[in-house]
Design a protein around this motif. Structure first.
Motif, PDB file in Angstrom:
ATOM      1  N   ASN A   1      -4.282 -46.715  -0.769  1.00 35.80           N
ATOM      2  CA  ASN A   1      -3.582 -46.794  -2.047  1.00 35.80           C
ATOM      3  C   ASN A   1      -4.605 -46.746  -3.181  1.00 35.80           C
ATOM      4  O   ASN A   1      -5.533 -47.560  -3.216  1.00 35.80           O
ATOM      5  CB  ASN A   1      -2.796 -48.109  -2.084  1.00 35.80           C
ATOM      6  N   ALA A   2      -4.454 -45.807  -4.113  1.00 37.60           N
ATOM      7  CA  ALA A   2      -5.401 -45.656  -5.222  1.00 37.60           C
ATOM      8  C   ALA A   2      -5.454 -46.905  -6.097  1.00 37.60           C
ATOM      9  O   ALA A   2      -6.522 -47.296  -6.564  1.00 37.60           O
ATOM     10  CB  ALA A   2      -5.043 -44.429  -6.063  1.00 37.60           C
ATOM     11  N   GLY A   3      -4.330 -47.554  -6.306  1.00 33.46           N
ATOM     12  CA  GLY A   3      -4.298 -48.767  -7.112  1.00 33.46           C
ATOM     13  C   GLY A   3      -5.089 -49.901  -6.473  1.00 33.46           C
ATOM     14  O   GLY A   3      -5.812 -50.638  -7.146  1.00 33.46           O
TER      15      GLY A   3
ATOM     16  N   TRP B   1     -13.284 -39.719  -3.903  1.00 32.23           N
ATOM     17  CA  TRP B   1     -12.815 -38.593  -3.101  1.00 32.23           C
ATOM     18  C   TRP B   1     -11.694 -39.057  -2.181  1.00 32.23           C
ATOM     19  O   TRP B   1     -11.444 -40.246  -2.055  1.00 32.23           O
ATOM     20  CB  TRP B   1     -13.957 -37.919  -2.357  1.00 32.23           C
ATOM     21  N   TRP B   2     -11.000 -38.104  -1.593  1.00 36.13           N
ATOM     22  CA  TRP B   2      -9.828 -38.368  -0.774  1.00 36.13           C
ATOM     23  C   TRP B   2      -9.911 -37.519   0.478  1.00 36.13           C
ATOM     24  O   TRP B   2     -10.285 -36.335   0.418  1.00 36.13           O
ATOM     25  CB  TRP B   2      -8.584 -38.016  -1.585  1.00 36.13           C
ATOM     26  N   SER B   3      -9.568 -38.098   1.603  1.00 35.80           N
ATOM     27  CA  SER B   3      -9.545 -37.341   2.853  1.00 35.80           C
ATOM     28  C   SER B   3      -8.561 -38.002   3.810  1.00 35.80           C
ATOM     29  O   SER B   3      -8.594 -39.227   3.984  1.00 35.80           O
ATOM     30  CB  SER B   3     -10.940 -37.312   3.484  1.00 35.80           C
TER      31      SER B   3
ATOM     32  N   TRP C   1       9.264 -50.065  -6.095  1.00 36.40           N
ATOM     33  CA  TRP C   1       8.145 -49.303  -5.565  1.00 36.40           C
ATOM     34  C   TRP C   1       8.673 -48.132  -4.761  1.00 36.40           C
ATOM     35  O   TRP C   1       9.444 -48.305  -3.826  1.00 36.40           O
ATOM     36  CB  TRP C   1       7.284 -50.184  -4.665  1.00 36.40           C
ATOM     37  N   VAL C   2       8.277 -46.934  -5.140  1.00 34.66           N
ATOM     38  CA  VAL C   2       8.713 -45.736  -4.444  1.00 34.66           C
ATOM     39  C   VAL C   2       7.487 -44.881  -4.161  1.00 34.66           C
ATOM     40  O   VAL C   2       6.730 -44.556  -5.070  1.00 34.66           O
ATOM     41  CB  VAL C   2       9.719 -44.926  -5.298  1.00 34.66           C
ATOM     42  N   ALA C   3       7.267 -44.549  -2.915  1.00 34.30           N
ATOM     43  CA  ALA C   3       6.144 -43.688  -2.554  1.00 34.30           C
ATOM     44  C   ALA C   3       6.455 -42.261  -2.996  1.00 34.30           C
ATOM     45  O   ALA C   3       7.563 -41.764  -2.803  1.00 34.30           O
ATOM     46  CB  ALA C   3       5.905 -43.722  -1.053  1.00 34.30           C
ATOM     47  N   ILE C   4       5.477 -41.627  -3.628  1.00 34.00           N
ATOM     48  CA  ILE C   4       5.639 -40.228  -4.024  1.00 34.00           C
ATOM     49  C   ILE C   4       4.492 -39.420  -3.450  1.00 34.00           C
ATOM     50  O   ILE C   4       3.401 -39.938  -3.224  1.00 34.00           O
ATOM     51  CB  ILE C   4       5.679 -40.068  -5.563  1.00 34.00           C
ATOM     52  N   GLU C   5       4.750 -38.177  -3.208  1.00 36.51           N
ATOM     53  CA  GLU C   5       3.719 -37.270  -2.714  1.00 36.51           C
ATOM     54  C   GLU C   5       3.051 -36.608  -3.910  1.00 36.51           C
ATOM     55  O   GLU C   5       3.733 -36.019  -4.751  1.00 36.51           O
ATOM     56  CB  GLU C   5       4.338 -36.205  -1.805  1.00 36.51           C
TER      57      GLU C   5
END
Length: 79
Positions: free
Chosen positions: A60-62, A36-38, A9-13
């Motif tokens: 987390n979107a997942g 939506w995202w904020s 697992w690697v966090a990406i921007e």
């Protein structure tokens, strides 16, 4: 060498375009929710019968997709 591979697992921007593409894919997979995202949090909203709205959220979107699948009584959709 044993340490030459990235962790599982690697966090990406995400770029703004990639984030928008991701949100569109989630919205398409889980209608009637609007995505939506904020400030680092993904939100999913849909109107409730009789007024108001139902809002789910996660950083987390997942994990948001898992909540959406549970709310809709469906399997999680692979994006």
């Amino acid at each position: 060498m044993a340490n030459d591979t990235a962790p599982a697992w690697v966090a990406i921007e995400l770029t703004p375009k990639r984030r928008m593409d991701l949100m569109r894919a989630i919205a398409k997979a889980y209608p009637p929710y609007a995505i939506w995202w904020s400030a680092g949090i993904y939100y999913a909203t849909t109107p409730k019968p009789g007024g108001g709205d139902n809002t789910l959220y996660d950083t987390n979107a997942g994990d948001l997709c898992k909540q959406l699948a549970a709310a809709l009584g469906r399997e999680v959709v692979e994006l």
